[in-house]
Design an enzyme around this catalytic site. Structure first.
Site, mmCIF file in Angstrom:
data_model
loop_
_atom_site.group_PDB
_atom_site.id
_atom_site.type_symbol
_atom_site.label_atom_id
_atom_site.label_comp_id
_atom_site.label_asym_id
_atom_site.label_seq_id
_atom_site.Cartn_x
_atom_site.Cartn_y
_atom_site.Cartn_z
ATOM 1 N N HIS A 235 0.809 -1.218 0.000
ATOM 2 C CA HIS A 235 0.000 0.000 0.000
ATOM 3 C C HIS A 235 0.841 1.267 0.000
ATOM 4 C CE1 HIS A 235 -2.962 -3.033 1.155
ATOM 5 N NE2 HIS A 235 -3.714 -2.311 0.363
ATOM 6 N N GLU A 482 -10.343 -11.120 -4.000
ATOM 7 C CA GLU A 482 -8.915 -10.888 -3.780
ATOM 8 C C GLU A 482 -8.262 -11.983 -2.947
ATOM 9 O OE1 GLU A 482 -8.377 -7.091 -1.833
ATOM 10 O OE2 GLU A 482 -10.120 -7.376 -0.555
ATOM 11 N N ASP A 506 -3.905 -8.403 -3.702
ATOM 12 C CA ASP A 506 -4.028 -9.416 -2.654
ATOM 13 C C ASP A 506 -4.199 -10.805 -3.241
ATOM 14 O OD1 ASP A 506 -3.712 -8.130 -0.166
ATOM 15 O OD2 ASP A 506 -5.582 -7.073 -0.521
ATOM 16 N N CYS A 553 -9.340 -3.931 -10.130
ATOM 17 C CA CYS A 553 -8.887 -2.674 -9.532
ATOM 18 C C CYS A 553 -7.545 -2.835 -8.837
ATOM 19 C CB CYS A 553 -9.938 -2.115 -8.580
ATOM 20 S SG CYS A 553 -10.294 -3.232 -7.213
HETATM 21 C C1 PEP Z 1 -6.131 -5.465 -4.241
HETATM 22 O O1 PEP Z 1 -5.895 -6.222 -3.306
HETATM 23 O O2 PEP Z 1 -5.778 -5.687 -5.420
HETATM 24 C C2 PEP Z 1 -6.850 -4.201 -4.001
HETATM 25 C C3 PEP Z 1 -7.233 -3.435 -4.975
HETATM 26 O O3 PEP Z 1 -7.029 -3.837 -2.690
HETATM 27 P P1 PEP Z 1 -5.862 -3.195 -1.806
HETATM 28 O O4 PEP Z 1 -4.680 -2.937 -2.705
HETATM 29 O O5 PEP Z 1 -6.394 -1.952 -1.207
HETATM 30 O O6 PEP Z 1 -5.594 -4.243 -0.799
HETATM 31 MG MG MG Z 2 -6.831 -5.828 -1.418
#
Ligand code: PEP
Ligand code: MG
Length: 627
Positions: A235, A482, A506, A553
């Protein structure tokens, strides 16, 4: 951080294995390094493209003395827990340093290994920690004050010993102070330290940056970021990309060598970092800066053009939003809505939880700014690397030994339904202003969606009773796909959810058992692994069979090299960091769906991730995308 506002690497051999311990508590000398003018190169993971040139700002400088603090009797237990958590984190930091010793000359390894072992012991059931805990309970002291007092008492006892080896006594006392300093740094390392007032134009150099720290950086103010820790799809990396700050993570050895004020040139695409760059390197970096600006201007021209394939298929390109400051970038990038609004930002960098009104105040401007374009608001995804101060206090049970596999995302929200209710209510209150969808993170079983929907319906009734006008049909409630479990159960989850958003970050992490933010396993993190692609295919097909909207996403969506593969899997909606939209749009406009489908069939026949990566690279480079 755990960025360390404490002694710099030069003052702390545990933070800097290359520094040799000497008589303490004096600052330790840095290892001999080449003359200041000699260029040194480092290689890390380029996570946010762009070139940065500037002076180092090293957050590991010593903090001002921690003020002495007393606590109320009722706070004793929490304070002891805070100390235990800081000790555990410090042990983890030193354990990590130990794994890095291998890159040092043998002599340095021999000297440092026992020292680091001693530190680890001191962070276990040692006199320092036992007595510090006692001081918390008996003298009602804050953890950092208790640690400082106990360290001073132990050091005084060591120095008073009858021993001719004064240098040895000094060193042992110094070690106690070092470990006390590390504990104090970690006790005081609230993520909302002064990340805002960094000197203009600096390059932030740190051991590690949390997503919450990154959220506080001012993109116009700092030139770049380089850290020792971190992975490409953690993140922190996502946040830095969102802010458009050129960044290199996982850059081993840099913090030990760089000092505040040294010049650094970094390339956030290739991951190259030059300390004391030569005239030649500087000239090259400046040319890179200019080329980057030219490329941005060129891609900017695509803003108003549609994301249409050569055979006329429309692809929806949406933006991911991490913090409200990105909103203008999203408008400039030509996004068709927000495919993922991560609401974690609202819960970061504060001690308390935002109430319903505070949440409404945060969501409303986003929904207003997007007009009739869809805004997909994901409810809080707490857990994993996204530690949040406020929740750590409020939901102590949620801090397990392995947070990525613990009460993360929807699991925590179903355990604390009042949090989910408040967030649903806030989102429903802004729903009438535009086109809103709600997304549930970390779903693994259909029942989680069903349970969340029950709460959602209940909250909607309550909100209506309060006089808020809500549409007859509530905003869609979708599930993140995910985890491998969710992907393989996608057909069942599709019966409960209104749409899917595939989180490849994830999904890759959980499928491959590779921490997405961990530098030591970054080489194993690979969304092109056939297992990840097959899971995606399974989930996409489950959604398409029911004609249910499905998007990606995760970070894969923002890499134009992957666009043919995603289109070939049947996806027509991609959500990404706003600055990637023009590049992906350019890719879409050069592709035909048939070619993508043929190419994807070839990819899905492969079992070797390396071969898949080759195919993907070849296809992206081919002038005609005949597959
Ligand atoms: C992901 O896991 O791809 C996602 C979009 O969620 P985050 O990156 O916020 O965990
Ligand atoms: Mg995620």
């Amino acid at each position: 951080m755990k960025t360390e506002p404490g002694p710099g690497p030069s003052a702390n051999p545990a933070a800097n294995p290359a520094a040799k311990p000497e008589a303490a508590p004096a600052r330790r000398a840095k290892p001999a390094r080449p003359a200041a003018s000699a260029e040194r190169r480092f290689a890390g993971i380029g996570v946010s493209p762009g070139i940065a040139i500037g002076p180092v700002f090293d957050t590991t400088e010593p903090p001002s003395e921690a003020p002495r603090r007393s606590i109320a009797e009722s706070a004793v237990e929490a304070e002891r827990e805070r100390l235990a958590a800081a000790a555990a984190f410090s042990r983890k930091q030193i354990g990590k340093l130990k794994t890095r010793l291998a890159v040092l000359p043998e002599e340095a390894q021999e000297e440092l290994e026992p020292l680091l072992d001693a530190y680890i012991l001191m962070l276990g059931n040692s006199r320092l920690l036992r007595n510090a805990k006692k001081r918390i309970s008996e003298e009602l002291l804050a953890a950092e004050t208790a640690v400082a007092d106990e360290a001073a008492a132990i050091a005084a006892a060591i120095l008073a010993a009858k021993d001719d080896d004064k240098a040895g006594l000094n060193r042992r006392a110094g070690e106690v102070f070092e470990i006390a300093k590390r504990l104090t740094r970690n006790l005081l390392a609230t993520p909302f330290r002064a990340m805002k007032d960094l000197p203009a134009g600096c390059i932030l150099v740190a051991d590690e940056l949390t997503p919450a720290d990154a959220a506080l950086l001012e993109p116009g103010r700092i030139a770049g970021v380089a850290t020792e820790e971190g992975g490409a799809d953690g993140h922190t990396a996502i946040m830095l990309r969102a802010l458009g700050i050129p960044a290199v993570l996982g850059c081993h050895g840099l913090t030990a060598a760089a000092e505040r004020g040294h010049t650094v040139a970094l390339d956030g695409a290739s991951g190259r970092v030059a300390l004391h760059p030569s005239a030649e390197t500087l000239a090259e970096a400046k040319e890179g800066l200019a080329a980057h600006a030219r490329e941005r201007a060129r891609l900017g021209k695509l803003r108003r053009l549609p994301a249409l394939t050569t055979d006329g298929e429309t692809v929806e390109l949406q933006a991911n939003l991490e913090i409200p400051a990105e909103l203008p970038l999203i408008a400039n990038a030509g996004a068709q809505g927000i495919g993922l609004l991560r609401t974690e930002f609202l819960f970061m960098n504060r001690d308390d939880l935002p109430d319903e009104d505070a949440q409404v105040a945060a969501y409303a401007p986003v929904v207003d700014a997007m007009g009739q374009d869809c805004v997909t608001i994901r409810v809080l995804d707490w857990g994993g690397e996204k530690e949040m101060q406020a929740l750590s206090q409020g939901v102590p049970a949620a801090i397990g030994p392995n947070p990525a596999l613990g009460l993360r995302g929807i699991r925590m929200l179903l355990r604390k339904p009042e949090l989910l209710e408040e967030q649903f209510a806030a989102i429903l209150r802004v729903a009438g202003r535009g086109n809103v969808r709600i997304l549930l993170p970390m779903v693994t079983v259909p029942a989680e969606v069903a349970q969340a929907r029950e709460i959602y319906d209940r909250v909607a009734k309550r909100v209506r009773r309060r006089g808020v006008e809500l549409p007859e049909k509530l905003p869609p409630l979708g599930a993140m796909i995910e985890t491998p479990g969710a992907a393989l159960a996608a057909d069942a989850i599709a019966l409960e959810a209104d749409f899917f958003a595939i989180g490849t970050n994830d999904l890759a992490m959980y499928t491959l058992a590779v921490d997405r933010a961990e530098v030591d396993v970054a080489h194993l993190y690979d969304p092109l692994h056939p297992a990840v692609l097959r899971l995606m295919q399974f989930a996409v097909e489950a959604a398409l069979r029911l004609r249910m909207p499905v998007s990606v996403c995760g970070e894969m969506a923002g890499n134009p090299k992957f666009t043919p593969l995603l289109l070939g899997l049947g996806l027509r909606s991609l959500s990404m960091n706003a600055s990637s939209i023009p590049k992906v749009k350019q890719a879409v406009r050069g592709l035909a769906i048939d070619d993508c489908a043929r190419f994807t069939r070839r990819v899905m026949e492969q079992s070797d991730p390396k071969r898949i990566a080759e195919l993907v690279a070849e296809f992206a480079a081919a002038p005609s995308k005949g597959g």
